[in-house]
Design a protein around this motif. Structure first.
Motif, PDB file in Angstrom:
ATOM      1  N   GLN A  24      -3.235   0.217  -7.290  1.00  0.00           N
ATOM      2  CA  GLN A  24      -4.270   0.215  -6.322  1.00  0.00           C
ATOM      3  C   GLN A  24      -3.027  -0.293  -5.336  1.00  0.00           C
ATOM      4  N   ALA A  25      -2.178  -1.105  -5.184  1.00  0.00           N
ATOM      5  CA  ALA A  25      -1.373  -1.225  -4.410  1.00  0.00           C
ATOM      6  C   ALA A  25      -0.025  -0.604  -3.892  1.00  0.00           C
ATOM      7  N   PHE A  26       0.578   0.281  -5.863  1.00  0.00           N
ATOM      8  CA  PHE A  26       0.937   1.208  -4.878  1.00  0.00           C
ATOM      9  C   PHE A  26       0.668   2.403  -3.799  1.00  0.00           C
ATOM     10  N   ASP A  27      -1.204   3.571  -4.434  1.00  0.00           N
ATOM     11  CA  ASP A  27      -1.442   3.990  -3.414  1.00  0.00           C
ATOM     12  C   ASP A  27      -1.936   3.179  -1.826  1.00  0.00           C
ATOM     13  N   GLU A  28      -2.268   2.404  -2.403  1.00  0.00           N
ATOM     14  CA  GLU A  28      -2.574   1.546  -0.483  1.00  0.00           C
ATOM     15  C   GLU A  28      -0.527   1.870   0.435  1.00  0.00           C
ATOM     16  N   LYS A  29       0.381   1.244  -0.472  1.00  0.00           N
ATOM     17  CA  LYS A  29       1.068   1.766   0.783  1.00  0.00           C
ATOM     18  C   LYS A  29       1.404   3.173   0.754  1.00  0.00           C
ATOM     19  N   ILE A  30       1.594   3.874  -0.759  1.00  0.00           N
ATOM     20  CA  ILE A  30       1.625   5.145   0.199  1.00  0.00           C
ATOM     21  C   ILE A  30       0.875   5.607   0.868  1.00  0.00           C
ATOM     22  N   ALA A  31      -0.198   5.774   1.177  1.00  0.00           N
ATOM     23  CA  ALA A  31      -1.266   5.392   2.247  1.00  0.00           C
ATOM     24  C   ALA A  31      -1.215   5.083   3.945  1.00  0.00           C
ATOM     25  N   THR A 231      13.653  11.722   6.744  1.00  0.00           N
ATOM     26  CA  THR A 231      12.562  12.532   6.775  1.00  0.00           C
ATOM     27  C   THR A 231      12.562  13.601   5.162  1.00  0.00           C
ATOM     28  N   GLU A 232      11.906  14.157   5.201  1.00  0.00           N
ATOM     29  CA  GLU A 232      11.394  15.130   3.546  1.00  0.00           C
ATOM     30  C   GLU A 232      10.745  14.182   3.077  1.00  0.00           C
ATOM     31  N   MET A 233      10.070  14.130   1.651  1.00  0.00           N
ATOM     32  CA  MET A 233       8.599  13.792   1.372  1.00  0.00           C
ATOM     33  C   MET A 233       9.604  12.257   0.864  1.00  0.00           C
ATOM     34  N   LEU A 234       8.652  12.150   0.906  1.00  0.00           N
ATOM     35  CA  LEU A 234       8.948   9.869   0.564  1.00  0.00           C
ATOM     36  C   LEU A 234       9.222   9.773  -1.192  1.00  0.00           C
TER      37      LEU A 234
END
Length: 291
Positions: A24-31, A231-234
């Motif tokens: 959950q915390a992982f996804d929130e950081k990505i968002a 730049t480019e993907m995280l």
């Protein structure tokens, strides 16, 4: 990440943990990073523990096949003989050569000599000569999992200029790997490789890059080595991709053989070199999966 997951639901990564205790915390950081305007990976690009284990088993074969080529490659042999070595060794270990019949590619390995940048099709008529530099690009399927890496080989008495090209191409990997970190960007690696190659007087092919790999032969993201830091993907833990910059001794321009529609050459006829590794982004850096 488009599907809403409840805090107490099983995590999408199949760890068996609740979402709140896992990603959950992982996804929130990505968002948050996505909302700041950056390119971020979907869940499908993030390998779970079971998938990583399967990919590593595939990579064991891939590495063993490249070791086998290293033991046998020599002047006087045809590139078709290298194809036979790769095909038979892969099958003997329970794997299958991923290039064979991939989008019509007719052989089990790519063998690219001197000014061939990549996708060289093995042939009985192409004989390795003293002084050649050769890229052998091996890719393996095992139980539906894919591995992919390549090495350069110097045949006999290679000129100092060609040797240095091969060395710098290998050093580009080391420079790029230092930039593979969770929560950094693919462009961090791309710029590091680009700047290092150009500082030694070489160019980096623009049209062809690395790629995601593991569950398919070629997945997202496409990986450029002419990109810019930030730049480019995280990059996040669980992402897997290849690092494989193609370094030209001369100009950057390339062309595709119009007879076989596969083999890529340098426009100016000068040699090109490429090493390839398959890497996994981890919690604290990276792990090389196939090399």
């Amino acid at each position: 990440m488009s599907v809403k997951i409840g805090r107490n639901d099983p995590c999408w990564c199949k760890s068996g943990k609740k979402y709140k205790a896992c990603h959950q915390a992982f996804d929130e950081k990505i968002a948050r990073i996505r909302d700041a305007g950056h390119i971020v990976p979907d869940h499908e690009l993030i390998k779970n523990a079971e998938q990583i284990a399967g990919i590593k088993e595939s990579a064991k074969i891939n590495i063993a096949v490249l070791d086998y080529v290293a033991e046998n490659i020599k002047a006087g042999m045809s590139t078709e003989e290298i194809n036979t070595l790769v095909h038979e060794k892969t099958l003997s270990m329970g794997g299958y050569p991923a290039p064979l019949n991939y989008q019509g590619f007719p052989k089990s390995v790519c063998v690219s000599v001197n000014d061939q940048v990549c996708h060289g099709i093995p042939s009985e008529d192409e004989i390795l000569q003293d002084g050649d530099i050769v890229n052998v690009d091996v890719s393996t399927i095992l139980n539906g999992y894919f591995s992919d890496s390549s090495r350069m080989f110097c045949i006999g008495d290679v000129s100092p200029e060609k040797k240095r090209l091969v060395e710098v191409a290998r050093e580009c990997l080391d420079v790029g790997l230092k930039e593979v970190k969770p929560w950094g960007f693919l462009g961090d690696m791309g710029q590091a490789i680009h700047d290092y190659a150009y500082s030694h007087g070489y160019t980096v092919v623009r049209e062809i890059g690395g790629h995601g790999v593991g569950l398919e032969f070629h997945e997202d993201p496409w990986v450029s080595y002419n990109s810019r830091k930030g730049t480019e993907m995280l990059m996040v833990p669980g992402m897997m991709f290849t690092i494989e910059p193609m370094i030209n001794m001369g100009r950057v321009e390339i062309y595709v053989d119009d007879e076989n529609d596969w083999t890529v050459y340098t426009e100016d006829g000068k040699p090109s070199a490429q090493w390839e590794v398959q890497v996994l982004v981890t919690e604290d850096g990276y792990e090389i999966i196939s090399y």
